[in-house]
Design a protein around this motif. Sequence first.
Motif, PDB file in Angstrom:
ATOM      1  N   CYS B 276     -11.470   6.540  -0.452  1.00 44.67           N
ATOM      2  CA  CYS B 276     -11.183   5.296  -1.151  1.00 44.67           C
ATOM      3  C   CYS B 276      -9.855   5.366  -1.913  1.00 44.67           C
ATOM      4  O   CYS B 276      -9.087   4.407  -1.903  1.00 44.67           O
ATOM      5  CB  CYS B 276     -12.289   4.968  -2.143  1.00 44.67           C
ATOM      6  SG  CYS B 276     -13.884   4.727  -1.350  1.00 44.67           S
ATOM      7  N   HIS B 277      -9.612   6.467  -2.591  1.00 42.04           N
ATOM      8  CA  HIS B 277      -8.408   6.545  -3.424  1.00 42.04           C
ATOM      9  C   HIS B 277      -7.190   6.823  -2.552  1.00 42.04           C
ATOM     10  O   HIS B 277      -7.204   7.699  -1.689  1.00 42.04           O
ATOM     11  CB  HIS B 277      -8.578   7.611  -4.506  1.00 42.04           C
ATOM     12  CG  HIS B 277      -9.601   7.207  -5.522  1.00 42.04           C
ATOM     13  ND1 HIS B 277      -9.438   6.127  -6.348  1.00 42.04           N
ATOM     14  CD2 HIS B 277     -10.820   7.715  -5.802  1.00 42.04           C
ATOM     15  CE1 HIS B 277     -10.503   5.990  -7.115  1.00 42.04           C
ATOM     16  NE2 HIS B 277     -11.363   6.939  -6.799  1.00 42.04           N
ATOM     17  N   THR B 278      -6.147   6.058  -2.813  1.00 40.76           N
ATOM     18  CA  THR B 278      -5.004   6.037  -1.903  1.00 40.76           C
ATOM     19  C   THR B 278      -3.993   7.123  -2.235  1.00 40.76           C
ATOM     20  O   THR B 278      -4.090   7.801  -3.256  1.00 40.76           O
ATOM     21  CB  THR B 278      -4.295   4.679  -1.978  1.00 40.76           C
ATOM     22  OG1 THR B 278      -3.739   4.545  -3.287  1.00 40.76           O
ATOM     23  CG2 THR B 278      -5.264   3.542  -1.697  1.00 40.76           C
ATOM     24  N   GLU B 281      -2.235   6.540  -5.537  1.00 39.31           N
ATOM     25  CA  GLU B 281      -3.083   6.859  -6.688  1.00 39.31           C
ATOM     26  C   GLU B 281      -3.125   8.367  -6.922  1.00 39.31           C
ATOM     27  O   GLU B 281      -3.044   8.840  -8.046  1.00 39.31           O
ATOM     28  CB  GLU B 281      -4.515   6.378  -6.437  1.00 39.31           C
ATOM     29  CG  GLU B 281      -4.749   4.901  -6.587  1.00 39.31           C
ATOM     30  CD  GLU B 281      -6.223   4.569  -6.417  1.00 39.31           C
ATOM     31  OE1 GLU B 281      -6.725   4.736  -5.297  1.00 39.31           O
ATOM     32  OE2 GLU B 281      -6.855   4.174  -7.402  1.00 39.31           O
ATOM     33  N   VAL B 298      -7.842   1.360  -7.274  1.00 39.07           N
ATOM     34  CA  VAL B 298      -8.864   1.007  -6.293  1.00 39.07           C
ATOM     35  C   VAL B 298     -10.209   0.871  -7.002  1.00 39.07           C
ATOM     36  O   VAL B 298     -10.589   1.716  -7.807  1.00 39.07           O
ATOM     37  CB  VAL B 298      -8.945   2.072  -5.181  1.00 39.07           C
ATOM     38  CG1 VAL B 298     -10.230   1.932  -4.377  1.00 39.07           C
ATOM     39  CG2 VAL B 298      -7.745   1.937  -4.260  1.00 39.07           C
ATOM     40  N   GLN B 299     -10.871  -0.238  -6.740  1.00 37.33           N
ATOM     41  CA  GLN B 299     -12.178  -0.493  -7.349  1.00 37.33           C
ATOM     42  C   GLN B 299     -13.187  -0.797  -6.248  1.00 37.33           C
ATOM     43  O   GLN B 299     -12.825  -0.902  -5.074  1.00 37.33           O
ATOM     44  CB  GLN B 299     -12.084  -1.687  -8.308  1.00 37.33           C
ATOM     45  CG  GLN B 299     -11.194  -1.438  -9.504  1.00 37.33           C
ATOM     46  CD  GLN B 299     -11.155  -2.656 -10.406  1.00 37.33           C
ATOM     47  OE1 GLN B 299     -10.855  -3.757  -9.957  1.00 37.33           O
ATOM     48  NE2 GLN B 299     -11.461  -2.452 -11.681  1.00 37.33           N
ATOM     49  N   THR B 302     -12.238  -3.512  -3.882  1.00 34.27           N
ATOM     50  CA  THR B 302     -11.227  -3.283  -2.854  1.00 34.27           C
ATOM     51  C   THR B 302     -11.867  -3.293  -1.471  1.00 34.27           C
ATOM     52  O   THR B 302     -11.315  -3.854  -0.525  1.00 34.27           O
ATOM     53  CB  THR B 302     -10.517  -1.935  -3.095  1.00 34.27           C
ATOM     54  OG1 THR B 302      -9.997  -1.925  -4.421  1.00 34.27           O
ATOM     55  CG2 THR B 302      -9.384  -1.724  -2.100  1.00 34.27           C
ATOM     56  N   CYS B 303     -13.036  -2.706  -1.381  1.00 32.04           N
ATOM     57  CA  CYS B 303     -13.736  -2.680  -0.088  1.00 32.04           C
ATOM     58  C   CYS B 303     -14.793  -3.772   0.033  1.00 32.04           C
ATOM     59  O   CYS B 303     -15.076  -4.243   1.134  1.00 32.04           O
ATOM     60  CB  CYS B 303     -14.413  -1.322   0.123  1.00 32.04           C
ATOM     61  SG  CYS B 303     -13.265  -0.029   0.602  1.00 32.04           S
ATOM     62  N   THR B 344      -5.303  -2.568   0.161  1.00 29.94           N
ATOM     63  CA  THR B 344      -5.453  -2.690  -1.289  1.00 29.94           C
ATOM     64  C   THR B 344      -4.578  -3.821  -1.804  1.00 29.94           C
ATOM     65  O   THR B 344      -3.735  -4.355  -1.090  1.00 29.94           O
ATOM     66  CB  THR B 344      -5.040  -1.391  -2.009  1.00 29.94           C
ATOM     67  OG1 THR B 344      -3.617  -1.243  -1.878  1.00 29.94           O
ATOM     68  CG2 THR B 344      -5.736  -0.183  -1.404  1.00 29.94           C
ATOM     69  N   LEU B 350      -6.172   0.899   3.936  1.00 32.06           N
ATOM     70  CA  LEU B 350      -7.234   1.913   4.012  1.00 32.06           C
ATOM     71  C   LEU B 350      -7.471   2.110   5.501  1.00 32.06           C
ATOM     72  O   LEU B 350      -8.338   1.485   6.111  1.00 32.06           O
ATOM     73  CB  LEU B 350      -8.487   1.445   3.278  1.00 32.06           C
ATOM     74  CG  LEU B 350      -8.326   1.166   1.779  1.00 32.06           C
ATOM     75  CD1 LEU B 350      -9.665   0.821   1.158  1.00 32.06           C
ATOM     76  CD2 LEU B 350      -7.711   2.357   1.053  1.00 32.06           C
TER      77      LEU B 350
END
Lengths: 138, 402
Positions: B276-278, B281, B298-299, B302-303, B344, B350
């Motif tokens: 999840c974390h890019t 980030e 990202v929260q 985001t997805c 994002t 992603l």
Amino acid sequence: MPEISRRDFLKLTRDGFLYLSGALALSGLLRFLSFQTEPALQTEFDLGPAENYPLNSRTFLADVPAILLHTNNGFSALSLTCTHLGCTVEHNNDGFTCPCHGSRYDPAGNVTRGPAKNPLRPLLVEKTPDGLLILYTN
Amino acid sequence: MRKLIVVATAILFLSLSLAWWLNARQPKPVELIPALTGQSEYCLTCHADLPEISSSHPIKTFGCVRCHGGERLALDASLAHSTMRGGANPSDLSVVEISCGGSNCHSGSEADDRNHIQRVMTSVQSTYAGAIANIRFTFGAQTDLIAHFGINAITDEETKTGLTSLSAFNPASDDNSFIQKFGDNCLTCHLNSIPREGPLYARQTGCAACHSTAQHTLTTAIPYTQCNACHNRGNYDLRSMTFMERADQPIIRIEDYYQPIAQFTQCEYTLDCVDCHTRSEIMGDGDIHSNQKDIQYVQCKTCHGTLTQLPLTTTLTDPNDIAFRMSFLNPVVDIKIGDTMIVTEKGEPLWNTRVLPDGTYEMIGKATRQKFIFRPVMGTACEQKPDEQGSQYCHKCHSVER
């Protein structure tokens, strides 16, 4: 068994050590003198008779690495060294793909996807009077 | 006299024999001429057993010396290693620019997205600026929470955050004993630091802190356990200014991932952090930030989107899209032009996600290769308020029990 005098024993021992030392030194010298440096990188490749490569063939030359093309315009070759960082690209239906960073080239060697920015390098191919193909990488 | 001559010849012979024996023990030199450098090196004479470090750094192309330094022609170990960079870790941030840099490698342009080193150097993982600013603020050494100090001095003239430089943090020179203790006991989690002792904290420094999960290996398929060499291992006690290890001895993933006090959803512990974390980030976006919250964005939404909005998506049209490069480096999913994936709010794809024809979404775990199917919030009975999108709000209904 004949007795050996102390003098003869010492002489024999001295000579033995001297001969063995001489042999060791000589073999070391020979080894030093026979040292050969690594051969320089090959830049000229004998590809053999031209008739081994039929018209419209694309022949992978692993030793170079390169691909030899035989078209109506004659023989030509493309280096398969990726212009990004020097990995060897792989030949596939769409052209060439670098296995290291994913650069892609079309069948003519032009970049279709980075990170490479330059096309694959064309290599010189010459046909000798006796029908042999010589490829030059310089 | 004769006896003396015999002894002398014996010594001569023994000396020559010793020299011959020592020479014979030398390994047969193994030469390598990497395509990238075109220069002979003999490291493989002793190191032929090491695994290739990654498919992006094949030994035939890179060799050893381009990254590690060292005396490429030496056969004596001490001499060969005498000029290596960063010991066995050339990605240590003190030498990374020489080892991993270069416009075609990891210090290229921002436009080419090859400014990895510059981004890492300014990232909070490297500067530790947020923690330092918070501690200095808490103990009265500064009046705001803006970062003024980092582990190393750093400048960024093109910053978008307003922070153009950080001074080198020197806690020993501070009058406050708490800040001195912080310097002594609490600076073990940034990318420049030697980790705490113990297998749970085992990692290297620099790029290898995250990207090296085994000996002589570089990967982008980073499991959560690598992140947990620093994260989720315990807390700093501000009274004693010491690190307090978590008390439990977790074995299974659901217990090991987060600390006992943490709340989390199923996807938070089933996925790996990097799912999840890019990149921006984790590795930084090239700007200096004052704390982690400034860079982590990202929260859940985001997805999953919100009640009124589906997750943002993008359809790949450019063969040079960064998504292709990412999926090439970690081929857990085969993406192609025309694929639609979640993106994002800053436009980072992603790339391990895909929008499925039935309106659901698919994510492939970057480290586990596990497939996850998930739904958007829109159209469900979820009552989440649009302005409450932090994970703590989602945890109220969706946290799992250990």
